[in-house]
Scaffold this active site. Structure first.
Site, short mmCIF file in Angstrom:
data_model
loop_
_atom_site.label_atom_id
_atom_site.label_comp_id
_atom_site.label_asym_id
_atom_site.label_seq_id
_atom_site.Cartn_x
_atom_site.Cartn_y
_atom_site.Cartn_z
N GLY A 32 -18.73 -0.05 -6.58
CA GLY A 32 -19.81 -0.67 -7.36
C GLY A 32 -21.16 -0.12 -6.93
O GLY A 32 -22.02 0.21 -7.76
N ARG A 147 -18.08 1.46 2.52
CA ARG A 147 -19.26 0.66 2.80
C ARG A 147 -19.46 0.61 4.30
O ARG A 147 -18.59 0.14 5.02
CB ARG A 147 -19.05 -0.75 2.24
CG ARG A 147 -20.28 -1.26 1.58
CD ARG A 147 -20.05 -2.38 0.65
NE ARG A 147 -18.98 -3.29 1.01
CZ ARG A 147 -19.04 -4.60 0.81
NH1 ARG A 147 -20.12 -5.13 0.29
NH2 ARG A 147 -18.03 -5.37 1.11
N LYS A 200 -1.82 9.05 -10.26
CA LYS A 200 -2.49 8.53 -9.06
C LYS A 200 -1.62 7.40 -8.48
O LYS A 200 -1.43 7.31 -7.27
CB LYS A 200 -3.89 8.03 -9.41
CG LYS A 200 -4.62 7.51 -8.18
CD LYS A 200 -6.12 7.49 -8.33
CE LYS A 200 -6.78 7.31 -6.97
NZ LYS A 200 -7.70 6.22 -6.89
N ASN A 218 -4.41 8.75 6.89
CA ASN A 218 -3.58 9.47 5.91
C ASN A 218 -2.99 10.74 6.52
O ASN A 218 -1.82 11.05 6.31
CB ASN A 218 -4.42 9.83 4.68
CG ASN A 218 -4.79 8.60 3.89
OD1 ASN A 218 -4.23 7.52 4.10
ND2 ASN A 218 -5.75 8.74 2.98
O1 KPL Z 1 -6.24 6.47 -3.18
C1 KPL Z 1 -6.14 6.41 -1.99
C2 KPL Z 1 -6.30 5.08 -1.38
O2 KPL Z 1 -6.68 4.97 -0.24
O3 KPL Z 1 -6.04 4.12 -2.11
C3 KPL Z 1 -5.79 7.63 -1.20
C4 KPL Z 1 -5.71 8.78 -2.17
C5 KPL Z 1 -4.46 7.45 -0.50
C6 KPL Z 1 -6.85 8.02 -0.23
O4 KPL Z 1 -6.94 7.23 0.87
#
Ligand code: KPL
Length: 324
Positions: A32, A147, A200, A218
């Site tokens: 936002g 943030r 996604k 990650n």
């Molecule tokens: O979209 C993501 C998330 O954190 O929700 C990724 C691509 C895994 C990046 O952190």
């Protein structure tokens, strides 16, 4: 009429449309605030809808060593005097229903509402909650932002805001899209936004629960043997559902996409890991949950997704994947 010449396109906007548009943003989190920054930078009028109004609020945007302080109007929906006509919804998927219900009566009958949530499912609940003539746009962000404190965002990775409408009600040349494209947020129209969202979702459904349960960044997932034992089953099940939904992705393609995302975002904690660690509800009901519901409709078995979602929901511990 005003003519703007961009790098790749010429935009003709009606000045009166531009002057009258007030963007409202529902959700004052990282996304936002990123939109608020983008709209501010492009001299557009925007208001963040919050629970407690903060007159004369200031926000901070930081990208590398560049810091911008900007004023932002933060007010409760009841204080908005005229019907809301342009709304960007940036709350998390699991908060969308309640947030939309809270502003429903302030919305104009034929408002344009841009839904920016992860996963699939918010559109149908938004259609159920909001007036029937509401026009929806779906969006997906690849920007990395977080943030740092209440009104301070860090823009860690430049990405894109992909926006589209698969119902054909709004097209790429709609003034609302052109206004969003004036922001420095790399807003792109996408002709197949459902495919973008599904692909996604596919990455998130495989990677996010593992990062939460293993409490890792990650990039660390690739070195975790337990994650490596789950991934092939999660990927295969995901691809079967994607194909049935009409957004096919080969197993090797999804594996590669996941590798790529984990590499690019190696230093980040996923959104699910952050929610899970903080004890908040995660968005997985709209990610793995949607995948499981669609699998049921198509008669596809998805035991790995069922099991990993169960472990997250019960806050259980993750062992190596055992095929049934
Ligand atoms: O979209 C993501 C998330 O954190 O929700 C990724 C691509 C895994 C990046 O952190």
């Amino acid at each position: 009429k005003k003519i703007r010449v961009g790098l790749s396109h010429v935009t003709v906007l009606n000045e009166s449309v531009e002057r009258n548009v007030i963007w409202h943003i529902l959700g004052a989190g990282a996304q936002g605030l990123l939109w608020a920054y983008g709209l501010h930078q492009s001299h557009q009028h925007c208001r963040l809808l919050v629970r407690n109004s903060i007159p004369g609020a200031m926000a901070t945007y930081q990208s590398g060593d560049r810091t911008v302080h900007f004023s932002v109007s933060m007010l409760t929906a009841e204080l908005v005097q005229e019907p809301i006509e342009y709304l960007l919804v940036t709350v998390k998927a699991n908060q969308a229903r309640q947030a939309l219900q809270s502003i429903r009566s302030e919305l104009s009958d034929d408002a344009i509402v841009v839904l920016m949530q992860n996963g699939i499912g918010v559109e149908s609940l938004a259609r159920a909650v909001l007036p029937p003539r509401t026009r929806f746009l779906l969006g997906s962000s690849t920007h990395g932002s977080y943030r740092q404190s209440a009104n301070h965002i860090v823009h860690a990775g430049q990405g894109q805001m992909l926006i589209g409408d698969d119902t054909g009600q709004i097209s790429a040349d709609h003034p609302a899209i052109q206004l969003l494209q004036q922001t420095p947020l790399n807003v792109r129209w996408h002709d197949n936004i459902q495919r973008v969202l599904w692909h996604k979702l596919a990455v998130n459904a495989c990677a996010n629960p593992l990062t939460a349960l293993l409490n890792c960044r990650n990039g660390e997932l690739r070195q975790q043997p337990v994650a490596q034992s789950w991934l092939p089953a999660l990927i295969e099940e995901t691809c079967a559902v994607l194909a049935a939904e009409g957004h096919p992705l080969a197993v090797s393609e999804l594996r590669q996409k996941i590798e790529q995302v984990l590499q690019i975002t190696a230093a980040n904690f996923s959104s699910t890991q952050q929610d899970y660690l903080a004890g908040r509800e995660t968005e997985l009901a709209f990610i793995n949950g949607t995948l499981i519901r669609c699998a049921e409709i198509h008669g596809i078995e998805v035991p790995a997704h069922r099991e990993i979602l169960r472990i997250v929901e019960q806050r259980g511990s993750l062992g190596a994947w055992q095929a049934l």
